[in-house]
Design a protein around this motif. Structure first.
Motif, mmCIF file in Angstrom:
data_model
loop_
_atom_site.group_PDB
_atom_site.id
_atom_site.type_symbol
_atom_site.label_atom_id
_atom_site.label_comp_id
_atom_site.label_asym_id
_atom_site.label_seq_id
_atom_site.Cartn_x
_atom_site.Cartn_y
_atom_site.Cartn_z
ATOM 1 N N ASP A 72 0.831 -1.213 0.000
ATOM 2 C CA ASP A 72 0.000 0.000 0.000
ATOM 3 C C ASP A 72 0.862 1.259 0.000
ATOM 4 O O ASP A 72 0.619 2.203 -0.773
ATOM 5 C CB ASP A 72 -0.921 0.007 1.230
ATOM 6 N N VAL A 73 1.857 1.278 0.887
ATOM 7 C CA VAL A 73 2.679 2.483 0.996
ATOM 8 C C VAL A 73 3.597 2.619 -0.222
ATOM 9 O O VAL A 73 3.923 3.738 -0.655
ATOM 10 C CB VAL A 73 3.475 2.473 2.328
ATOM 11 N N THR A 74 3.978 1.498 -0.822
ATOM 12 C CA THR A 74 4.791 1.544 -2.047
ATOM 13 C C THR A 74 3.968 2.088 -3.216
ATOM 14 O O THR A 74 4.478 2.858 -4.043
ATOM 15 C CB THR A 74 5.349 0.148 -2.383
ATOM 16 N N ASP A 75 2.693 1.707 -3.289
ATOM 17 C CA ASP A 75 1.810 2.241 -4.341
ATOM 18 C C ASP A 75 1.681 3.756 -4.216
ATOM 19 O O ASP A 75 1.722 4.487 -5.216
ATOM 20 C CB ASP A 75 0.422 1.589 -4.247
ATOM 21 N N LEU A 76 1.531 4.236 -2.966
ATOM 22 C CA LEU A 76 1.450 5.683 -2.742
ATOM 23 C C LEU A 76 2.748 6.350 -3.177
ATOM 24 O O LEU A 76 2.729 7.388 -3.859
ATOM 25 C CB LEU A 76 1.181 5.977 -1.259
ATOM 26 N N ALA A 77 3.880 5.766 -2.797
ATOM 27 C CA ALA A 77 5.186 6.339 -3.148
ATOM 28 C C ALA A 77 5.363 6.416 -4.659
ATOM 29 O O ALA A 77 5.893 7.405 -5.187
ATOM 30 C CB ALA A 77 6.297 5.494 -2.533
ATOM 31 N N LYS A 78 4.891 5.385 -5.346
ATOM 32 C CA LYS A 78 4.998 5.354 -6.812
ATOM 33 C C LYS A 78 4.197 6.497 -7.430
ATOM 34 O O LYS A 78 4.672 7.171 -8.351
ATOM 35 C CB LYS A 78 4.486 4.000 -7.317
ATOM 36 N N ARG A 79 2.974 6.709 -6.903
ATOM 37 C CA ARG A 79 2.145 7.812 -7.424
ATOM 38 C C ARG A 79 2.796 9.160 -7.149
ATOM 39 O O ARG A 79 2.805 10.062 -8.000
ATOM 40 C CB ARG A 79 0.752 7.770 -6.782
ATOM 41 N N CYS A 80 3.376 9.301 -5.949
ATOM 42 C CA CYS A 80 3.993 10.579 -5.575
ATOM 43 C C CYS A 80 5.250 10.864 -6.411
ATOM 44 O O CYS A 80 5.553 12.022 -6.704
ATOM 45 C CB CYS A 80 4.362 10.568 -4.090
ATOM 46 N N ALA A 81 5.956 9.801 -6.760
ATOM 47 C CA ALA A 81 7.171 9.987 -7.558
ATOM 48 C C ALA A 81 6.841 10.327 -9.010
ATOM 49 O O ALA A 81 7.652 10.939 -9.712
ATOM 50 C CB ALA A 81 8.016 8.722 -7.517
ATOM 51 N N ALA A 82 5.645 9.954 -9.428
ATOM 52 C CA ALA A 82 5.249 10.178 -10.823
ATOM 53 C C ALA A 82 4.670 11.574 -11.002
ATOM 54 O O ALA A 82 5.374 12.521 -11.320
ATOM 55 C CB ALA A 82 4.246 9.105 -11.253
ATOM 56 N N ALA A 83 3.358 11.714 -10.751
ATOM 57 C CA ALA A 83 2.703 12.980 -11.100
ATOM 58 C C ALA A 83 2.079 13.700 -9.916
ATOM 59 O O ALA A 83 1.735 14.872 -10.023
ATOM 60 C CB ALA A 83 1.624 12.706 -12.145
ATOM 61 N N ALA A 84 1.936 13.013 -8.784
ATOM 62 C CA ALA A 84 1.148 13.598 -7.693
ATOM 63 C C ALA A 84 2.011 14.129 -6.563
ATOM 64 O O ALA A 84 1.594 14.159 -5.408
ATOM 65 C CB ALA A 84 0.177 12.535 -7.150
ATOM 66 N N ARG A 85 3.239 14.552 -6.882
ATOM 67 C CA ARG A 85 4.174 14.919 -5.820
ATOM 68 C C ARG A 85 3.718 16.126 -4.995
ATOM 69 O O ARG A 85 4.184 16.330 -3.886
ATOM 70 C CB ARG A 85 5.571 15.165 -6.396
ATOM 71 N N ASP A 86 2.795 16.962 -5.534
ATOM 72 C CA ASP A 86 2.335 18.146 -4.784
ATOM 73 C C ASP A 86 1.053 17.909 -4.011
ATOM 74 O O ASP A 86 0.531 18.825 -3.381
ATOM 75 C CB ASP A 86 2.137 19.328 -5.749
ATOM 76 N N SER A 87 0.505 16.697 -4.071
ATOM 77 C CA SER A 87 -0.724 16.418 -3.314
ATOM 78 C C SER A 87 -0.399 16.388 -1.826
ATOM 79 O O SER A 87 0.719 16.051 -1.425
ATOM 80 C CB SER A 87 -1.325 15.077 -3.744
ATOM 81 N N PRO A 88 -1.378 16.749 -0.965
ATOM 82 C CA PRO A 88 -1.141 16.783 0.492
ATOM 83 C C PRO A 88 -0.592 15.459 1.023
ATOM 84 O O PRO A 88 0.262 15.452 1.912
ATOM 85 C CB PRO A 88 -2.524 17.094 1.069
#
Length: 615
Positions: A72-88
């Motif tokens: 779960d936390v790896t999936d979040l990290a993957k999204r943040c590294a891609a396009a969602a790095r500015d999301s809260p």
């Protein structure tokens, strides 16, 4: 998930990641960015370390739960590294993301109170729940060799992941690099002992018996050392930890100048702060930065670490720690008289305080590799106390010269204690030396259980076996530094369940003085002795066992009970009671009906012993 591949990839990429980090990385705002961490480590590495973190925080959770939270936390990290790095969600500190994941998971009992707190109190609460005591989680059961090899051939990759999970939850303070390194050894053992389908190993049972200690030993030893270091930081503060590391690094690298040693001290202390806080990723990065610095500056640090720096990354740290101290620089004067005889000493102490004391400790430690780190800390504390006293009088020269006599006295006393202990060990051997320790420590700490007293004194006896055979220049560092680990365990036991006021004082007042403080403890005057009830001393035919180790254990349990019943017991009284017990045992073990004999003679022995003890 291919765990073997993950571990090997971590070995290859970790140092590259460190080299890519800017030197100011520790101070950047994005230090805890999950997306940045994911990009640095890549998916498989991030997931493996996440699994270690979740297994260490949620020790009672299942393997499936740990894997799910890691994914779960790896999936979040993957999204943040891609396009969602500015999301809260991506801007949250990494430790908060991990704890949020735990708190959102259902069916994880025991964390409700912690999850109700706000950070950083929530993290402190989770860390306080980490339990490394033996028995909290059932010990590893060594599987049947045939079954283990069959499981390995069918589930090789998941088996290594399961091993990582099991080690992590049993050793919640163990650093992630250590766990990954041990997992490699485990994987190699399984491969060596089980072989392949084409070339099976002839005797896997014998292979496991031979290789298993190489896997288990580093886990126990390094886990204990890491927990010990964290307890020093927590109990005595950063100043004490830095002083300890200053001594150890000065002894290890005596040719390095003070500025270089001090830089390493600060870096190592910061690493331990991250590691002890539970920040696994920062902990790994800190270690790798230090290793990179040490290995790229060998020419100014040490000639003894070249082979260590050629090893794979995960093996370097242990190798450097265990490497010999470098040779002292040629022409290094044996004394540090400028710290006593210099007329401006009080002015420097007033202006520089800790910096002046650190320089003294550096100069003294690099000259004395034959002293233990704890003894050098006591010398440093003595020097500080001397300056505080002498600089008040206005005549430091004459006053400070008295300090040399005190120093010689302390060195002589410490060396005498260790020499006397080794003489007793060499004379009596393991069993009788441990009995001497049991006599002493049961009187000091009668509140401990028999199992605890036997465990701690057995560890101390093992120190005698390990250290008393060494040359004089290696005896003190070996003996006192290993004894310090055992005393640390006793103090953590006291923290969990208070023992008595004397132990409390020794564990709380001064780290450097802990060993001599424990040594001076006498019988606990506030202890209420056990009452002589019918079940206090019982004798059965299992005393006739021919297994010497089992018999010795039973005798030691009886010795502890006897001391808890009569704390004033003298050596002469013990000898008399022991002789009477031995005679009874020999008599009953010859009888056809042994149990009946013990039932008759046991109460008689107790009556005779009572008279001996009251004489």
């Amino acid at each position: 998930m291919n765990w073997r591949r993950i571990i090997y990839v971590i070995l290859l990429v970790s140092l590259t990641v460190v080299k890519a980090l800017p030197r100011s990385y520790r101070d950047t705002e994005e230090k805890n960015s999950i997306g940045q961490r994911f990009s640095q480590l890549q998916e498989n590495n991030f997931k493996a370390i996440a699994m270690i973190m979740f297994a260490q925080y949620v020790q009672g959770g299942t393997f499936g739960k740990a894997v799910k939270m890691a994914e779960d936390v790896t999936d979040l990290a993957k999204r943040c590294a891609a396009a969602a790095r500015d999301s809260p969600e991506c801007l949250k500190p990494l430790d908060r993301i991990f704890l949020d994941t735990i708190c959102q998971e259902e069916n994880l009992p025991g964390f409700t109170d912690c999850c109700a707190k706000k950070d950083p109190e929530r993290n402190d609460c989770f860390l306080a729940l980490k339990n490394s005591s033996r028995g909290f989680i059932s010990p590893f059961e060594r599987p049947n060799a045939e079954a283990a090899c069959k499981n390995h051939s069918q589930h090789q990759h998941s088996l290594t992941g399961y091993f990582i999970y099991e080690v992590s939850r049993r050793h919640p303070f163990l650093y992630a690099p250590t766990i990954l390194s041990v997992a490699l050894r485990y994987d190699e053992m399984m491969h060596d002992c089980c072989g392949s389908a084409e070339a099976p190993t002839h005797n896997p049972e014998e292979c496991f018996r031979r290789q298993a200690p190489k896997v288990v030993k580093p886990v126990k030893e390094q886990g204990l050392r890491q927990e010990h270091t964290c307890e020093i930081l927590k109990k005595f503060g950063e100043r004490t930890l830095k002083a300890l590391k200053l001594v150890q690094i000065s002894q290890k690298f005596p040719k390095a100048d003070f500025v270089t040693v001090n830089k390493l001290v600060v870096d190592v202390a910061n690493m331990h702060k991250d590691c002890c806080r539970g920040d696994t990723l920062d902990c790994m990065r800190d270690r790798e930065e230090i290793l990179h610095y040490v290995c790229t500056n060998q020419d100014v640090l040490s000639s003894k670490i070249k082979k260590c720096c050629e090893k794979p990354l995960l093996q370097r740290s242990e190798c450097i720690i265990n490497a010999e101290n470098d040779d002292k620089p040629a022409g290094l004067s044996p004394h540090v008289r400028e710290f006593i005889e210099d007329k401006g000493i009080c002015d420097r102490f007033a202006q520089e305080k800790d910096a002046h004391l650190a320089r003294f400790l550096y100069e003294y430690s690099r000259r004395h590799p034959e002293f233990s780190a704890q003894m050098l800390l006591r010398i440093g504390k003595g020097y500080e106390d001397l300056l505080k006293e002498c600089c008040k009088t206005g005549a430091p020269e004459g006053c400070c010269s008295r300090g040399e006599e005190e120093l010689k006295k302390h060195i002589y006393e410490t060396e005498s204690v260790m020499k006397t202990s080794c003489d007793i060990y060499k004379e009596k051997g393991d069993y009788y030396f441990q009995n001497e320790l049991l006599m002493s420590f049961t009187k000091k700490m009668p509140q401990l259980t028999s199992a605890e007293l036997i465990k701690f004194t057995k560890q101390m006896t093992a120190i005698g076996s390990k250290c008393c055979q060494l040359s004089q220049d290696k005896l003190l560092p070996c003996a006192e530094e290993n004894l310090d680990l055992v005393l640390g365990e006793i103090c953590r036991r006291h923290l969990a369940e208070p023992i008595n006021a004397g132990v409390c004082h020794c564990c709380s007042s001064s780290y450097a003085l802990r060993r001599p403080c424990m040594g001076k403890l006498e019988m606990d005057e506030n202890y209420v002795p056990l009452s002589l009830t019918p079940g206090l001393f019982t004798f059965h035919e299992d005393l006739c066992t021919t297994e010497e180790e089992k018999l010795q254990h039973k005798k030691q349990e009886m010795l502890i009970t006897l001391i808890k019943y009569k704390p004033q017991l003298t050596q002469e009284q013990l000898a008399s009671v022991t002789a009477a017990f031995t005679a009874m045992r020999e008599q009953c073990c010859k009888e056809e009906n042994r149990e009946a004999c013990f039932a008759k003679e046991g109460p008689e022995l107790i009556k005779r012993s009572e008279k001996m003890l009251s004489a």
